[in-house]
Scaffold this motif. Structure first.
Motif, short mmCIF file in Angstrom:
data_model
loop_
_atom_site.label_atom_id
_atom_site.label_comp_id
_atom_site.label_asym_id
_atom_site.label_seq_id
_atom_site.Cartn_x
_atom_site.Cartn_y
_atom_site.Cartn_z
N LEU A 562 3.05 1.48 -14.32
CA LEU A 562 2.80 0.10 -13.93
C LEU A 562 1.30 -0.09 -13.71
O LEU A 562 0.66 0.74 -13.05
CB LEU A 562 3.55 -0.26 -12.65
N PRO A 563 0.71 -1.18 -14.23
CA PRO A 563 -0.71 -1.42 -14.00
C PRO A 563 -0.97 -1.76 -12.53
O PRO A 563 -0.26 -2.58 -11.95
CB PRO A 563 -1.03 -2.61 -14.91
N LEU A 564 -2.02 -1.15 -11.95
CA LEU A 564 -2.28 -1.33 -10.52
C LEU A 564 -2.66 -2.77 -10.21
O LEU A 564 -2.16 -3.37 -9.24
CB LEU A 564 -3.39 -0.38 -10.08
N GLY A 565 -3.54 -3.36 -11.01
CA GLY A 565 -4.01 -4.71 -10.72
C GLY A 565 -2.90 -5.73 -10.69
O GLY A 565 -2.78 -6.53 -9.76
N ARG A 566 -2.06 -5.70 -11.74
CA ARG A 566 -0.97 -6.68 -11.80
C ARG A 566 0.05 -6.42 -10.69
O ARG A 566 0.63 -7.37 -10.13
CB ARG A 566 -0.29 -6.61 -13.17
N THR A 567 0.27 -5.16 -10.34
CA THR A 567 1.21 -4.85 -9.25
C THR A 567 0.70 -5.37 -7.92
O THR A 567 1.48 -5.85 -7.09
CB THR A 567 1.47 -3.34 -9.19
N VAL A 568 -0.63 -5.31 -7.73
CA VAL A 568 -1.22 -5.89 -6.50
C VAL A 568 -1.00 -7.40 -6.48
O VAL A 568 -0.67 -7.98 -5.43
CB VAL A 568 -2.71 -5.54 -6.41
N LEU A 569 -1.17 -8.05 -7.63
CA LEU A 569 -0.95 -9.50 -7.69
C LEU A 569 0.50 -9.85 -7.36
O LEU A 569 0.78 -10.88 -6.73
CB LEU A 569 -1.32 -10.02 -9.07
N VAL A 570 1.44 -9.01 -7.79
CA VAL A 570 2.84 -9.26 -7.47
C VAL A 570 3.07 -9.20 -5.96
O VAL A 570 3.78 -10.04 -5.40
CB VAL A 570 3.74 -8.24 -8.20
N GLN A 571 2.45 -8.21 -5.29
CA GLN A 571 2.61 -8.12 -3.84
C GLN A 571 1.96 -9.31 -3.14
O GLN A 571 2.46 -9.79 -2.12
CB GLN A 571 2.00 -6.81 -3.33
N LEU A 572 0.85 -9.79 -3.71
CA LEU A 572 0.19 -10.97 -3.13
C LEU A 572 1.06 -12.20 -3.32
O LEU A 572 1.18 -13.04 -2.41
CB LEU A 572 -1.18 -11.17 -3.79
N LEU A 778 -2.11 -15.16 11.31
CA LEU A 778 -2.97 -15.92 10.41
C LEU A 778 -3.48 -15.03 9.29
O LEU A 778 -3.49 -15.42 8.11
CB LEU A 778 -4.15 -16.51 11.20
N MET A 779 -3.89 -13.80 9.64
CA MET A 779 -4.44 -12.87 8.65
C MET A 779 -3.37 -12.35 7.69
O MET A 779 -3.62 -12.20 6.48
CB MET A 779 -5.09 -11.67 9.35
N THR A 780 -2.19 -12.08 8.18
CA THR A 780 -1.18 -11.39 7.37
C THR A 780 -0.12 -12.32 6.79
O THR A 780 0.55 -11.95 5.83
CB THR A 780 -0.47 -10.32 8.21
N PHE A 781 0.03 -13.52 7.34
CA PHE A 781 1.10 -14.42 6.87
C PHE A 781 0.57 -15.72 6.27
O PHE A 781 0.94 -16.11 5.16
CB PHE A 781 2.07 -14.73 8.02
N TRP A 782 -0.34 -16.39 6.97
CA TRP A 782 -0.77 -17.71 6.53
C TRP A 782 -1.92 -17.68 5.53
O TRP A 782 -1.86 -18.38 4.51
CB TRP A 782 -1.15 -18.57 7.74
N LEU A 783 -2.95 -16.89 5.79
CA LEU A 783 -4.08 -16.86 4.86
C LEU A 783 -3.71 -16.39 3.46
O LEU A 783 -4.21 -16.93 2.47
CB LEU A 783 -5.20 -15.97 5.43
N PRO A 784 -2.81 -15.40 3.30
CA PRO A 784 -2.46 -14.97 1.94
C PRO A 784 -1.61 -15.97 1.16
O PRO A 784 -1.35 -15.75 -0.03
CB PRO A 784 -1.66 -13.67 2.17
N VAL A 785 -1.16 -17.06 1.80
CA VAL A 785 -0.26 -17.98 1.11
C VAL A 785 -0.94 -18.63 -0.09
O VAL A 785 -0.38 -18.67 -1.20
CB VAL A 785 0.26 -19.06 2.09
#
Length: 801
Positions: A562-572, A778-785
Motif C-alpha cells: 500500500l502506498p504510504l501517502g495515499r494511506t495517510v490521506l485515507v486516515q485523514l 480541537l486538535m484531534t477532532f475538529w481541526l482535521p475535519v
C-alpha cells in the motif's frame, strides 16, 4: 370454543322461531386502549410543561405577573361572587352528576369517579408536601411564586379527576356546568393570589392523568354490541339468519361471526368495534414516524373511515377479477360498531399448510392474484400466510384486504411483490419463490421490486422469520440479479431514520448540554489569552503525527503493498467521516472500502481491518494496565490510580459477567464479534510471515497511542497544568475506550466528559482540565475535519475509496 365460557343470546326471527347466538361471555367491563393512550399523552404533556417551565423561567414569571395584574383589576364584588360561586359549584356539580347517575342505576360510574377523586387528592397532597419540603427550588418558586400557596390545588385536582373518570365530557350540558365551575374557581384563586399560572396548568394535567389512569385501571362499561345486535343489523340488510356462532378474532382484534342463512347459505361477518380503533396505536405511530410517506399507513382512522376503506377495497378487488370473498353488505351497529358481511367460503390459510404442500401450481395462483390486483392499481399490503387462503378445490383466495390501497403508486405495488417474495422464501426457499414470480410477473417486474427487499417495510411476522434466516433476503436478491444481470438498481430509502440515529441524537443532545454547562463556568477569553501556545504547537504536531501512525497500522496488517501517502490521506479522510458516524465505525468502514478499491477481495479486506482492530484492542488493554501500574508505583499524591484501576477492572469484570449470564446479550456479543473478526486469524498468520509488516503494524499501534498521549499532555501544559506522562496515558486510554463505545459521532460528549473527569482525578485543576480537553479535541477532532473533507473528496475523484 374450548376453555372459554359461552353465552347463548336468544334471537326471535319472524317466521323462523327462536335461535341462539353462540359466543363467549362478553365482559361487563373492558380496558380501552384509548384510555391508556390518553393517560400516556397526558403524562408526556405534564413532563413537557415542567421542562418548558424550567427552561423559560423568566418568561413564565413575567406571565405570572401579567395574570396577577389582570385579575387584580377585577372589581372586588366580582371577585367575591366568583369565589363564592366557584367554590360551591366545583363541589355541587360533581355531586349533582352523581345523584343523576345513581337515579339511572349507573352507580359504578360514580364509584369510579370517587376512586379517581380520592387518588387525585392523595397524589396532589403528596406532591405538594414533596415540592414544599424537598423539591427543586426553581420549580417550587414557579409553582408558589414565593407565597404560601398550594403548588397543586387540592380541590381542583380531585374535581378534574372525577369529571374525567365519569366521562362527563360526553355529556355536553354537564361538561359546560363543570367548566364554568372550574373557571369561576380559578378566577377566584387568582384574585386572591392563592394559585400560580403553572400551578393551574399542572393541576389540570395531574387531574386528567389520574382520571384516565383510573379509567384504564378499573375499566369502563362494555358498550360493544352483542351478537344479537349484530344479527338485528343483518336483518335490516335483508338477510334471514338461522344460526350464529362467534369465531376467533382476526389479526387486528376485530370480532368475527359465522352466520347461517335461510337456504343453506352462510356469511362471514366482521365487526369493527370503535374502542378497538386505537389498538396497537403506539406501534403504528412509530412506523408512521420512521417510514417514508408512501410506505406508511394512517395511524388513526375513524370507525366510518375504516368501514368505508375495507368495503371499497373489497368491491374494487372483486371488480378486478381477483378471488376475494364477495362483500354482500355493510351496516353500522348503533354508534359503537359496524359490520361487513362477506359470503362464506370454506378455506384455510396457507400458514397451516406444510412446506411440501406448496406446489408450483399453488405458487403460480398466488402470483396470478397479485397480478390481477396490480393490473388495476390495487395493493393488498398484507400478503402473509394468514391472508392467503386455499379452498378445498385448491384455489387461492385472498382475505384481509382492510389494509389495502386503491389507486396505489408503483412503490406500494413493488412492496407487495417484495412482501410475497420474502414470505414464500421462508416457505419454499429463495430460488422457487423468485422462479414462480418471474413465470407470472416477468423478470422486469421482479427487478423493479429489488430495491424494496428491505426488512423494515415487510409485515411483522415476516420480519420475525427473517431474523432467524438473515441470509434469505440476500439470496432472493441474488436470484433476481441472475435473471436480470444488467439491471440498474436505484436505491430507495424507505425509512426516515434508524433507531441508532435516534439514540445518537439523544446522546448527542445530552452530551452537548453537559459540555456547554461546563464551558459556561469558565472565562474562555482569559484562558486563551494567557495560554502557552508553544505547547499548543507541540500538541498540533503530535496530532498530525497520529495520522501517520494510523497509516502504518493499516499497512502493517495488509500483506499487499500500500502506498504510504495515499494511506495517510485515507486516515485523514476518516476524521471527516467521524462527523457522521460513531468513532469505532467510521474508520473501519473507510479503511475496508480503501482496501477493496486497491484490489483486496472483500473477505480479506474485512479480515485485515478486523486484525488491526483486534491487535489495537489488545494493545489498548495492555497499555492501560501497564501505565496504570506505573502510575500506581509512582505514588503521586494527587492521584490514586491503583484504586481507580481496580475499580475499572472490577467494573469491566461485572459487565463481562452480566454479558455471559444473560443469554440474549451473550448471543448478541458473540454474533457481532464473530462477524467482525471472522477470518482474522488466517490474515494474521499471513502478516506474521513478514517481520517488517509485524513491526509496522504493532509499532504503528503503539505510536498512535503515544502521539495522542503527547498531544493531551501538551494541551494540559499549555494552560499551566502538571500531570505525569503515565497519568495522562491512563486518562487518554480510558477516555478513548469510552468514546469508542459511545453512539455519538466521534464519541462526541462522552470523550470530553471522560477526559475531564480523568484529568481532575489526576490532580489537574477543574478549569485547566476543561480547557486542556477542549484544546485536545480541537486538535484531534475538529481541526482535521476540513483537511479530511479535502482528502475525502480527492480520494473519491481518484476512485480510491
Amino acid at each position: 370454543m374450548r376453555g372459554i365460557k359461552e353465552q347463548d343470546t336468544a334471537l326471535d326471527t319472524p317466521g323462523r322461531g327462536v335461535f341462539l347466538v353462540v359466543e363467549p361471555l362478553l365482559p361487563q367491563r373492558i380496558r380501552r386502549p384509548s384510555d391508556a393512550l390518553r393517560f400516556m399523552l397526558t403524562l408526556a404533556a405534564l413532563g413537557a410543561v415542567v421542562l418548558l417551565a424550567l427552561a423559560l423561567q423568566r418568561t413564565l414569571n413575567g406571565l405570572e405577573t401579567d395574570v396577577q395584574a389582570g385579575t387584580g383589576l377585577a372589581p372586588q364584588v366580582l371577585s367575591a361572587i366568583s369565589g363564592l360561586l366557584g367554590g360551591v359549584a366545583v363541589l355541587v356539580v360533581p355531586v349533582a352528576f352523581a345523584v343523576e347517575r345513581v337515579f339511572h342505576r349507573d352507580g359504578m360510574r360514580v364509584t369510579q369517579g370517587l376512586i379517581a377523586a380520592i387518588l387525585a387528592l392523595v397524589i396532589a397532597y403528596s406532591l405538594d408536601e414533596w415540592l414544599v419540603l424537598a423539591g427543586p427550588a426553581e420549580l417550587k418558586q414557579l409553582l408558589t411564586g414565593g407565597r404560601d400557596v398550594e403548588p397543586l390545588n387540592s380541590v381542583l385536582t380531585p374535581a378534574i379527576a372525577y369529571a374525567t373518570a365519569v366521562r362527563m365530557s360526553r355529556r355536553p350540558q354537564w361538561r359546560a356546568f363543570m367548566w364554568i365551575a372550574i373557571a369561576l374557581d380559578v378566577l377566584a384563586l387568582f384574585t386572591a393570589n392563592k394559585v400560580t399560572a403553572l400551578g393551574v396548568i399542572l393541576t389540570y394535567l395531574v387531574g386528567l392523568a389520574v382520571g384516565f389512569g383510573t379509567l384504564y385501571g378499573i375499566g369502563s362499561a362494555n358498550t360493544r354490541p352483542p351478537g344479537s345486535a349484530v344479527l338485528a343489523a343483518l336483518r335490516r340488510l335483508g338477510f334471514t339468519p338461522t344460526s350464529a356462532r362467534r369465531m376467533e378474532d382476526d389479526s387486528s382484534g376485530s370480532r368475527r361471526y359465522f352466520v347461517g342463512l335461510d337456504g343453506d347459505r352462510s356469511l362471514d361477518v366482521t365487526v369493527l368495534d370503535r374502542d378497538r380503533q386505537v389498538a396497537g396505536l403506539a406501534y403504528r405511530l412509530w412506523r408512521r414516524i420512521r417510514l417514508n410517506t408512501e410506505t406508511r399507513r394512517r395511524a388513526i382512522r375513524s370507525l366510518r373511515a375504516e368501514l368505508e376503506r375495507e368495503a371499497l377495497m373489497a368491491y374494487a378487488a372483486h371488480a378486478a377479477g381477483a378471488r376475494l370473498p364477495r362483500l354482500l353488505g355493510t351496516s353500522e351497529i348503533g354508534t359503537e360498531a359496524a359490520l361487513l358481511a362477506y359470503e362464506h367460503i370454506d378455506t384455510r390459510p396457507v400458514a397451516d399448510l406444510s412446506d411440501e404442500d406448496f406446489s408450483d401450481d399453488l405458487l403460480a395462483q398466488m402470483w396470478e392474484q397479485v397480478r390481477l390486483l396490480h393490473a388495476h392499481r390495487l395493493a393488498h399490503r398484507h400478503l402473509t400466510g394468514d391472508s392467503i387462503h386455499v379452498d378445498p378445490a385448491g384455489r387461492v383466495i385472498l382475505v384481509d384486504a382492510r389494509s389495502g390501497e386503491i389507486a396505489a403508486g408503483d412503490l406500494l405495488l413493488r412492496l407487495d411483490i417484495a412482501q410475497l417474495l420474502a414470505y414464500l422464501g421462508t416457505r419454499v426457499g429463495a430460488e422457487r419463490a423468485v422462479k414462480s414470480a418471474a413465470a407470472v410477473l416477468g423478470a422486469d417486474t421482479l427487478a423493479g421490486a429489488l430495491p424494496m427487499l428491505q426488512r423494515i417495510v415487510l409485515a411483522r411476522e415476516t420480519r420475525t422469520e427473517l431474523r432467524r434466516n438473515k441470509e434469505l433476503l440476500p439470496a432472493i436478491r441474488e436470484q433476481i440479479v441472475a435473471l436480470k444481470p444488467r439491471v440498474e438498481v436505484k436505491e430507495v430509502r424507505l425509512e426516515r431514520f434508524r433507531p441508532s440515529t435516534l439514540v445518537t441524537i439523544i446522546a448527542g443532545a445530552v452530551a452537548a448540554y453537559i459540555l456547554f454547562s461546563q464551558i459556561s463556568r469558565v472565562n474562555l477569553v482569559s484562558i486563551v489569552t494567557t495560554a502557552n501556545w508553544a505547547w499548543g504547537g507541540v500538541a498540533l504536531v503530535a496530532s498530525a503525527a497520529s495520522f501517520l501512525a494510523a497509516a502504518l497500522i493499516v499497512r502493517g496488517f495488509v500483506p499487499e503493498p500500500l502506498p504510504l501517502g495515499r494511506t495517510v490521506l485515507v486516515q485523514l479522510s476518516a476524521s471527516f467521516v467521524k462527523l457522521v458516524a460513531p468513532a469505532a465505525v467510521g474508520g473501519v468502514a473507510i479503511n475496508t472500502r480503501y482496501l477493496q478499491k486497491r484490489g483486496v477481495p472483500p473477505g480479506p479486506a474485512v479480515a485485515s481491518v478486523g486484525a488491526s482492530q483486534l491487535v489495537g484492542l489488545a494493545s489498548h488493554i495492555a497499555l492501560l494496565l501497564l501505565f496504570g501500574y506505573l502510575t500506581g508505583t509512582q505514588a503521586a499524591p494527587s492521584l490514586t490510580p491503583s484504586r481507580g484501576l481496580l475499580v475499572v477492572l472490577l467494573g469491566v469484570a461485572v459487565i463481562f459477567l452480566i454479558v455471559l449470564a444473560v443469554r440474549p446479550l451473550r448471543r448478541l456479543v458473540t454474533t457481532r464479534v464473530r462477524a467482525m473478526f471472522s477470518g482474522v486469524i488466517p490474515r494474521l498468520l499471513d502478516v506474521v510471515q513478514s517481520p517488517r509488516k509485524v513491526l509496522e503494524g504493532v509499532g504503528g499501534t503503539v505510536l498512535l497511542t503515544i502521539f495522542n498521549v503527547v498531544c493531551l499532555g501538551a494541551c494540559v501544559r499549555a494552560f499551566g497544568g502538571e500531570a505525569s506522562f503515565t497519568a495522562v496515558a491512563v486518562v487518554f486510554l480510558a477516555g478513548n475506550a469510552i468514546g469508542s463505545a459511545a453512539p455519538t459521532p466521534g464519541g462526541l460528549g462522552a470523550v470530553e466528559g471522560a477526559l475531564i473527569v480523568g484529568l481532575r482525578l489526576a490532580g489537574v485543576h477543574d478549569t485547566i482540565a476543561l480547557s486542556a480537553v477542549l484544546l485536545f479535541r480541537l486538535m484531534t477532532f475538529w481541526l482535521p475535519v476540513l483537511p479530511g473533507w479535502a482528502a475525502f473528496t480527492h480520494l473519491q475523484r481518484r476512485n480510491a475509496i
